[in-house]
Design a protein around this motif. Structure first.
Motif, mmCIF file in Angstrom:
data_model
loop_
_atom_site.group_PDB
_atom_site.id
_atom_site.type_symbol
_atom_site.label_atom_id
_atom_site.label_comp_id
_atom_site.label_asym_id
_atom_site.label_seq_id
_atom_site.Cartn_x
_atom_site.Cartn_y
_atom_site.Cartn_z
ATOM 1 N N HIS A 44 19.595 -15.748 -32.833
ATOM 2 C CA HIS A 44 18.389 -16.579 -32.764
ATOM 3 C C HIS A 44 18.350 -17.597 -33.898
ATOM 4 O O HIS A 44 17.276 -17.982 -34.385
ATOM 5 C CB HIS A 44 17.137 -15.701 -32.789
ATOM 6 C CG HIS A 44 15.979 -16.331 -32.076
ATOM 7 N ND1 HIS A 44 15.463 -15.832 -30.905
ATOM 8 C CD2 HIS A 44 15.252 -17.444 -32.343
ATOM 9 C CE1 HIS A 44 14.458 -16.593 -30.504
ATOM 10 N NE2 HIS A 44 14.313 -17.581 -31.363
ATOM 11 N N ALA A 69 18.572 -21.469 -29.258
ATOM 12 C CA ALA A 69 17.124 -21.479 -29.523
ATOM 13 C C ALA A 69 16.625 -22.893 -29.776
ATOM 14 O O ALA A 69 15.511 -23.261 -29.373
ATOM 15 C CB ALA A 69 16.795 -20.576 -30.715
ATOM 16 N N GLU A 114 13.087 -16.995 -27.337
ATOM 17 C CA GLU A 114 12.324 -18.152 -27.820
ATOM 18 C C GLU A 114 11.246 -18.537 -26.813
ATOM 19 O O GLU A 114 10.138 -18.925 -27.194
ATOM 20 C CB GLU A 114 13.264 -19.326 -28.081
ATOM 21 C CG GLU A 114 12.596 -20.548 -28.692
ATOM 22 C CD GLU A 114 12.060 -20.308 -30.099
ATOM 23 O OE1 GLU A 114 11.108 -21.008 -30.491
ATOM 24 O OE2 GLU A 114 12.591 -19.424 -30.809
#
Length: 249
Positions: A44, A69, A114
């Motif tokens: 991420h 992300a 996300e």
């Protein structure tokens, strides 16, 4: 229905084109914002302080120099800035399984996560590397599954939750809820260069596909689409002993 699609294998990866074709059977309001190259294993990560660029390469299709992300961030903050946000975010189809600890490492997972962090239903799709080529029946099946996930979003897309779908080698296939497995990735590394004070190390993506039976690997290898509902909270109770103040004991 506005659908945003991204991945971590790159905008030219075959899997994203499969997912896009399945989504287009549900809506013509389908957008792709994906990395301009492979970003596997980026987790991420977002481009804090560094920034990234995004540019249109075709109608409703954008390439991003950042992370998976970042692609969602680009959509919400630039591509859709003057219009409505996506109703749903789809990620993949990843080239290779996303099981067990891949939840932490996977850029495919980061796209769906996300989305969840922004209150948008997110679904990550992956498939074994030796999967069969999609047929017309395969596309119909996948499109129907996406529609079903959308129609039931009130049951799974609660705050901070997203779906992880690992397809078997051949679809159509039955779906099953799976337990998260314990298959370890990157158990070996290559050391390309080293001396007394430095080394260049390459973690390998190989794994042993260990299964306990009803986890993702077991279901995939039995011909099922394995589905897990994940969340980003991931917290457990802190033991009282860990909070014991030694200075006042």
């Amino acid at each position: 229905m506005r659908i945003l699609i991204s991945n971590d294998d790159g905008i030219e990866a075959p899997g994203i084109k499969v997912l896009e074709e399945a989504a287009l059977r549900l809506s013509d309001d389908v957008w792709v914002i994906a990395p301009d190259g492979n970003r596997s294993g980026f987790g991420h990560c977002i481009s804090l302080r560094k920034g990234f660029s995004v540019s249109r390469v075709a109608e409703q299709r954008y390439a991003c120099t950042g992370t998976p992300a970042d692609c969602v961030i680009a959509g919400l903050n630039w591509v859709f800035r003057d219009g409505r946000r996506p109703d749903m975010v789809l990620s993949g189809i990843n080239e290779g399984r996303n099981v067990a600890e891949d939840v932490s490492y996977s850029g495919t997972m980061a796209v769906a996560r996300e989305a969840a962090l922004n209150g948008i239903p997110g679904i990550a799709f992956s498939a074994p590397r030796d999967s069969e080529t999609f047929s017309n029946a395969s596309f119909d099946w996948l499109s129907a599954r996406i529609r079903s996930f959308w129609e039931t979003r009130g049951e799974w897309a609660t705050e901070g939750h997203w779906l992880n779908v690992n397809l078997p080698r051949r679809v159509p296939a039955p779906m099953r809820a799976a337990r998260i497995g314990r298959d370890k990735v990157a158990t070996r590394v290559l050391i390309h260069e080293e001396d007394a004070v430095s080394a260049r190390i390459e973690p390998l993506a190989d794994r042993n596909y260990f299964t306990t039976g009803e986890d993702e690997n077991g279901l995939i290898d039995s011909g099922f689409a394995a589905v897990t509902c994940l969340n980003w909270f991931g917290n457990a109770q802190v033991p009282a002993g860990a909070l014991h103040d030694l200075e006042t004991a």
